[in-house]
Motif scaffolding. Structure first.
Motif, PDB file in Angstrom:
ATOM      1  N   ARG A  29      -1.800   3.194  -6.779  1.00 18.86           N
ATOM      2  CA  ARG A  29      -0.595   3.075  -5.958  1.00 18.86           C
ATOM      3  C   ARG A  29      -0.540   4.202  -4.929  1.00 18.86           C
ATOM      4  N   GLN A  30      -0.003   3.874  -3.749  1.00 19.34           N
ATOM      5  CA  GLN A  30       0.101   4.870  -2.686  1.00 19.34           C
ATOM      6  C   GLN A  30       1.058   5.988  -3.083  1.00 19.34           C
ATOM      7  N   SER A  31       2.129   5.637  -3.771  1.00 16.66           N
ATOM      8  CA  SER A  31       3.068   6.613  -4.308  1.00 16.66           C
ATOM      9  C   SER A  31       3.631   6.050  -5.609  1.00 16.66           C
ATOM     10  N   SER A  34       5.478   2.663  -5.343  1.00 20.29           N
ATOM     11  CA  SER A  34       5.030   1.853  -4.216  1.00 20.29           C
ATOM     12  C   SER A  34       4.412   0.544  -4.683  1.00 20.29           C
ATOM     13  N   LYS A  36       2.310  -0.781  -2.518  1.00 23.44           N
ATOM     14  CA  LYS A  36       1.063  -0.688  -1.762  1.00 23.44           C
ATOM     15  C   LYS A  36      -0.004   0.022  -2.585  1.00 23.44           C
TER      16      LYS A  36
END
Length: 99
Positions: A29-31, A34, A36
């Motif tokens: 995960r991007q964060s 997230s 994304k």
């Protein structure tokens, strides 16, 4: 007492661990929350050191033999199938500890 040996890149053990480690990378995960995802990291393995502690290795194999013996006991379990395709030769500096 223990020792450390640096593996050479052409050593079969180096190649095996390098491939296993690199293939274990996954997208993430991007964060924290997230939706994304980022691609898996591309790693460069600079070196691999083998830490050898003969006393602990001996204890490990003694316990492994005990577990294998218990597994084959009266419960009718068959032998563990061969893992020949994963077998790699022992290094010159190491003595075989397992038949």
């Amino acid at each position: 007492a223990f020792s450390m040996d640096r593996l050479m890149p052409d050593d079969p053990v180096y190649m095996l661990f390098s491939a296993l480690f690199s293939k274990s990378c996954a997208e993430h995960r991007q964060s924290f929350q997230s939706t994304k995802f980022c691609p898996a990291p591309q790693l460069i393995i600079r070196h691999i050191d083998v830490v050898v502690n003969p006393r602990l290795v001996k204890q490990y194999f003694t316990r492994a033999e005990e577990i294998e013996g218990l597994r084959r006991g009266d419960n009718g379990c068959s032998s563990i199938p061969s893992l020949q395709h994963l077998k790699i030769p022992h290094r010159k500096s190491s003595k075989p500890l397992w038949p």
